[in-house]
Scaffold this motif. Structure first.
Motif, mmCIF file in Angstrom:
data_model
loop_
_atom_site.group_PDB
_atom_site.id
_atom_site.type_symbol
_atom_site.label_atom_id
_atom_site.label_comp_id
_atom_site.label_asym_id
_atom_site.label_seq_id
_atom_site.Cartn_x
_atom_site.Cartn_y
_atom_site.Cartn_z
ATOM 1 N N LEU A 2 -94.620 53.043 96.180
ATOM 2 C CA LEU A 2 -94.429 53.583 94.826
ATOM 3 C C LEU A 2 -93.211 52.951 94.166
ATOM 4 C CD1 LEU A 2 -95.171 55.656 92.613
ATOM 5 C CD2 LEU A 2 -93.712 57.314 93.808
ATOM 6 N N TYR A 3 -92.124 52.811 94.923
ATOM 7 C CA TYR A 3 -90.916 52.177 94.388
ATOM 8 C C TYR A 3 -91.203 50.732 93.994
ATOM 9 C CZ TYR A 3 -85.898 51.175 93.932
ATOM 10 O OH TYR A 3 -84.669 50.832 93.444
ATOM 11 N N ALA A 4 -91.948 50.009 94.833
ATOM 12 C CA ALA A 4 -92.217 48.589 94.561
ATOM 13 C C ALA A 4 -92.967 48.414 93.246
ATOM 14 C CB ALA A 4 -93.006 47.976 95.711
ATOM 15 N N PHE A 5 -94.005 49.202 93.029
ATOM 16 C CA PHE A 5 -94.782 49.044 91.799
ATOM 17 C C PHE A 5 -94.045 49.614 90.592
ATOM 18 C CE2 PHE A 5 -98.177 48.152 94.776
ATOM 19 C CZ PHE A 5 -98.859 47.134 94.122
ATOM 20 N N ALA A 6 -93.240 50.680 90.787
ATOM 21 C CA ALA A 6 -92.399 51.176 89.694
ATOM 22 C C ALA A 6 -91.398 50.112 89.284
ATOM 23 C CB ALA A 6 -91.691 52.452 90.115
ATOM 24 N N SER A 7 -90.818 49.431 90.265
ATOM 25 C CA SER A 7 -89.841 48.385 89.995
ATOM 26 C C SER A 7 -90.484 47.193 89.298
ATOM 27 C CB SER A 7 -89.186 47.939 91.307
ATOM 28 O OG SER A 7 -88.274 46.894 91.102
ATOM 29 N N ALA A 8 -91.668 46.791 89.762
ATOM 30 C CA ALA A 8 -92.337 45.627 89.181
ATOM 31 C C ALA A 8 -92.815 45.903 87.763
ATOM 32 C CB ALA A 8 -93.507 45.205 90.066
ATOM 33 N N ALA A 9 -93.463 47.037 87.553
ATOM 34 C CA ALA A 9 -94.032 47.342 86.241
ATOM 35 C C ALA A 9 -92.966 47.632 85.203
ATOM 36 C CB ALA A 9 -94.987 48.532 86.347
ATOM 37 N N ASN A 10 -91.783 48.076 85.647
ATOM 38 C CA ASN A 10 -90.675 48.331 84.728
ATOM 39 C C ASN A 10 -89.747 47.142 84.589
ATOM 40 O OD1 ASN A 10 -90.521 51.241 83.638
ATOM 41 N ND2 ASN A 10 -91.085 51.556 85.777
ATOM 42 N N ASN A 11 -90.107 46.017 85.221
ATOM 43 C CA ASN A 11 -89.267 44.814 85.180
ATOM 44 C C ASN A 11 -87.864 45.117 85.688
ATOM 45 O OD1 ASN A 11 -90.972 44.217 82.150
ATOM 46 N ND2 ASN A 11 -91.385 43.157 84.056
ATOM 47 N N ASN A 12 -87.802 45.896 86.778
ATOM 48 C CA ASN A 12 -86.514 46.224 87.387
ATOM 49 C C ASN A 12 -86.144 45.190 88.438
ATOM 50 O OD1 ASN A 12 -84.874 47.674 89.673
ATOM 51 N ND2 ASN A 12 -84.490 48.861 87.817
ATOM 52 N N GLY A 13 -86.892 45.139 89.536
ATOM 53 C CA GLY A 13 -86.654 44.117 90.547
ATOM 54 C C GLY A 13 -85.998 44.592 91.815
ATOM 55 N N SER A 14 -85.420 45.808 91.844
ATOM 56 C CA SER A 14 -84.857 46.328 93.082
ATOM 57 C C SER A 14 -85.984 46.854 93.966
ATOM 58 C CB SER A 14 -83.840 47.434 92.785
ATOM 59 O OG SER A 14 -84.467 48.529 92.139
ATOM 60 N N ALA A 15 -85.650 47.218 95.209
ATOM 61 C CA ALA A 15 -86.705 47.605 96.144
ATOM 62 C C ALA A 15 -86.185 48.556 97.195
ATOM 63 C CB ALA A 15 -87.290 46.370 96.826
ATOM 64 N N PHE A 16 -87.103 49.326 97.784
ATOM 65 C CA PHE A 16 -86.855 49.984 99.056
ATOM 66 C C PHE A 16 -87.071 48.908 100.110
ATOM 67 C CE2 PHE A 16 -87.653 54.844 98.544
ATOM 68 C CZ PHE A 16 -86.472 54.946 97.844
ATOM 69 N N GLY A 17 -86.005 48.473 100.765
ATOM 70 C CA GLY A 17 -86.053 47.268 101.588
ATOM 71 C C GLY A 17 -86.950 47.335 102.804
ATOM 72 N N GLY A 18 -87.471 48.511 103.172
ATOM 73 C CA GLY A 18 -88.305 48.588 104.362
ATOM 74 C C GLY A 18 -89.686 47.994 104.183
ATOM 75 N N LEU A 19 -90.070 47.704 102.955
ATOM 76 C CA LEU A 19 -91.399 47.187 102.678
ATOM 77 C C LEU A 19 -91.397 45.664 102.720
ATOM 78 C CD1 LEU A 19 -94.303 48.021 101.716
ATOM 79 C CD2 LEU A 19 -93.491 47.604 99.388
ATOM 80 N N THR A 20 -92.297 45.089 103.519
ATOM 81 C CA THR A 20 -92.442 43.637 103.589
ATOM 82 C C THR A 20 -93.455 43.201 102.535
ATOM 83 O OG1 THR A 20 -92.003 43.685 105.958
ATOM 84 C CG2 THR A 20 -92.988 41.685 105.070
ATOM 85 N N VAL A 21 -93.050 42.329 101.616
ATOM 86 C CA VAL A 21 -93.902 42.007 100.466
ATOM 87 C C VAL A 21 -94.258 40.527 100.413
ATOM 88 C CG1 VAL A 21 -93.127 43.936 99.033
ATOM 89 C CG2 VAL A 21 -91.829 41.804 99.044
ATOM 90 N N THR A 22 -94.307 39.879 101.567
ATOM 91 C CA THR A 22 -94.598 38.444 101.581
ATOM 92 C C THR A 22 -96.081 38.136 101.747
ATOM 93 O OG1 THR A 22 -94.100 38.438 103.959
ATOM 94 C CG2 THR A 22 -92.326 37.801 102.452
ATOM 95 N N SER A 23 -96.926 39.160 101.910
ATOM 96 C CA SER A 23 -98.367 38.900 102.030
ATOM 97 C C SER A 23 -98.934 38.481 100.683
ATOM 98 C CB SER A 23 -99.084 40.156 102.521
ATOM 99 O OG SER A 23 -99.065 41.169 101.521
ATOM 100 N N ASP A 24 -100.102 37.845 100.711
ATOM 101 C CA ASP A 24 -100.739 37.404 99.473
ATOM 102 C C ASP A 24 -101.036 38.583 98.549
ATOM 103 O OD1 ASP A 24 -100.614 34.799 100.286
ATOM 104 O OD2 ASP A 24 -102.687 34.703 101.004
#
Length: 604
Positions: A461-483
């Protein structure tokens, strides 16, 4: 001195400096966008680009220019990353993979600066300086330009439909505002020990006798613009927690100030340009109320001692730098999630359930407290227009905003603007949550229904909230390098930036085509010429015309509105209505998702 006292002193200094800068910087930016004179360097750029700086654009021309410039920026940054390995000053780093180049190019062009990579490992200094740092300037300038276009639509009294010239706004934002301010901030950071080097690094021997390598780069200069432009993309994977970029408590406070200063002072710019500075003060008051409430909530819960680690440290110090402590970490976190900035000086994933949930909520409010450079102003203006419309419905009258009627077309565009971010956040989170292939990427996931799986949902939820709001911060426990994450988050950043911009400029065009109506229009009428803007700036507080407001004239009325039936769009009453509208929209939209993540985690 206690930690709380030291923290309150930091907050007091921050507020004092913002108060001192509010009038001069806000009026200076109004003069920048209202001036009829071009600087010599600007004239050179116009000549090279064959730009007529005296020609204004309609909203269609303006939005096409924004999209064209952003497309060219994306293609250039993508190519630069892919060719990194064969370019000079690469320090042996190969070209970036296609999916990561795609995600990163969108991220920096959209002013999100989401990073799915370790900067010192993946990006060369050339890519950092020629690609990412340049976008830190121009993507922020795009936000400022769009905000000014909306303000011109509001104050345009000629009904011409023109909202300014994008290329002029872009260049002035960069040359007259961002570059000089970034230079000052970088100098301050240098005095505190931030690193500024053209070298790539050096080898050293650890205390254990092992060989290691430390990277070097132009960290101070890029740290300055990443905060000032509410970008957030760091040159080091530890971001603003790294001592090379943020070495002391004083540099930490300076960086927080850089995050807030332009978005806060833009409310003064808005009040000056519309001819009634009370309008800007009302917006600033709402922003300050939300920011203060979030700061208090996060500070309280991070100062508690939940769990063994918290009890041993005397506070929730896991993931936080000792030199900043709870106050410096919380102040930075609340400011960065409230300003669409991805910079962090602590691990948001390590915050308490309530503290981390409040940071997510801060973004889901639309990042209007005080929001990003430019985007915060046009975001809260959209909410103000919605508030005016709702107020008109409550009393059964036809609403106006500073003399401009808010009808079906205007409110439709405003509603579309508001719906973009929730659609991206909720859709992206829902699809990711049901994909079995994404479970393993959630660093704290566990058995379904366990606290670990709930926190894993919060990370998504944090990742998509950050992306859609053009924020860019993250909950660091999520690995986001997959396609999947590279693509889905990339699309969320792309659509979350440019669809709202299209709707903002469409609304600016609708308002710019209107001529003011009734007594409200007469009271708020403002000449948008540079001479008139300068006159208001130089005249001080006494040079403001009577406030425009929310006229509640009957439908179809062509004569003056009844003054007694007019609710001004300034003051405590309108500020409270605006505050309630912001909370209501976000609450109705996101409470179910918050209940599945941070709220559930907090009560377990």
């Amino acid at each position: 001195m206690s930690t709380t006292t030291a923290g309150l002193i930091q907050v007091g200094i921050l507020i004092l400096v913002l108060a001192l800068a509010y009038v001069p910087l806000g009026d200076y930016m109004a003069r920048v966008y209202g001036s009829s004179r071009d600087l010599r360097v600007e004239r050179v750029v116009y000549r090279i680009g064959r730009i007529d700086s005296r020609r204004e654009q309609t909203w269609v021309g303006y939005v096409l220019a924004v999209l064209a410039f952003s497309l060219i920026s994306f293609l250039f940054l993508y190519a630069l990353q892919r060719l990194q390995g064969v370019l000079p000053w690469s320090d042996g780093k190969p070209g970036v993979s296609p999916s990561m180049s795609f995600n990163t190019a969108i991220s920096f062009v959209s002013n999100t600066n989401w990073q799915s990579y370790s900067p010192e490992v993946v990006m060369s200094n050339l890519t950092q300086m020629l690609g990412l740092a340049v976008q830190n300037f121009v993507s922020a300038a795009v936000g400022l330009a769009v905000a000014m276009a909306l303000v011109r639509g509001i104050v345009n009294r000629r009904g011409s439909g023109e909202v300014g010239n994008f290329w002029v706004d872009l260049i002035r934002s960069t040359v007259r505002i961002l570059l000089p301010m970034a230079f000052i901030v970088a100098l301050i950071l240098l005095t505190q020990g931030a690193v500024q080097s053209l070298g790539t690094g050096f080898d050293f021997t650890t205390l254990g006798g092992e060989q290691a390598h430390s990277v070097l780069g132009p960290f101070a200069s890029q740290e300055a613009i990443k905060e000032l432009g509410t970008n957030g993309g760091g040159t080091l994977s530890a971001n603003s927690a790294h001592p090379f970029s943020n070495p002391t408590p004083l540099s930490n406070l300076v960086e927080i100030l850089a995050l807030l200063i332009i978005p806060v002072c833009l409310t003064r710019t808005y009040g000056t340009m519309v001819g009634d500075r009370r309008q800007g003060l009302t917006l600033m008051g709402v922003m300050a109320t939300i920011w203060s409430a979030m700061l208090a909530i996060v500070w309280i819960f991070e100062s508690r001692t939940d769990g063994i680690a918290g009890q041993a440290a005397g506070a929730m110090m896991e993931g936080k730098e000792q030199r900043f402590g709870i106050p410096g970490s919380v102040l930075f976190a609340v400011s960065t999630t409230g300003t669409s900035t991805g910079a962090v000086n602590s691990a948001h994933d390590s915050f308490s359930a309530v503290g981390g949930g409040a940071l997510i909520w801060n973004m889901l409010l639309g990042e209007v407290a005080p929001g990003g450079v430019g985007s915060g102003l046009y975001g809260i203006l959209i909410m103000a227009i919605v508030t005016v419309f709702v107020g008109g419905l409550l009393v059964g009258r036809s609403p106006e905003f500073l003399g401009k009627k808010i009808g079906q077309n205007e409110i439709t565009v405003a509603a579309l603007y508001i719906l973009v971010m929730p659609a991206l956040v909720l859709t992206g989170t829902a699809i990711t949550a049901i994909l079995s292939s994404t479970i393993g990427f959630q660093g704290n996931s566990g058995d379904p229904g366990s606290p670990g799986s709930i926190h894993g949902f919060s990370e998504v939820l944090y990742a998509f909230a950050s992306a859609a709001n053009n924020n860019g911060s993250a909950f660091g426990g999520l690995t986001v390098t997959s396609d999947w994450f590279q693509t889905s988050l990339g699309l969320a950043m792309l659509l979350g930036r440019f669809l709202p911009i299209v709707f903002v400029l469409a609304l600016a065009g609708l308002l710019a085509r209107q001529r003011p109506r009734g007594s409200t229009a007469d009271a708020a009428s403002t000449d948008t010429s540079p001479v008139a803007v300068s006159a208001v700036v130089e005249g001080g507080a006494g040079a403001q015309p009577a406030a425009g407001g929310m006229a509640v004239a009957t439908h179809g009325a062509t004569g003056p509105a009844d003054d007694a039936a007019t609710l001004p769009t300034h003051g405590i009453l309108f500020g409270a209505l605006l505050f309630g509208t912001i909370l209501l929209v976000a609450g109705l939209t996101f409470f179910p998702a918050m209940a599945l993540g941070p709220i559930a985690e907090a009560v377990l």
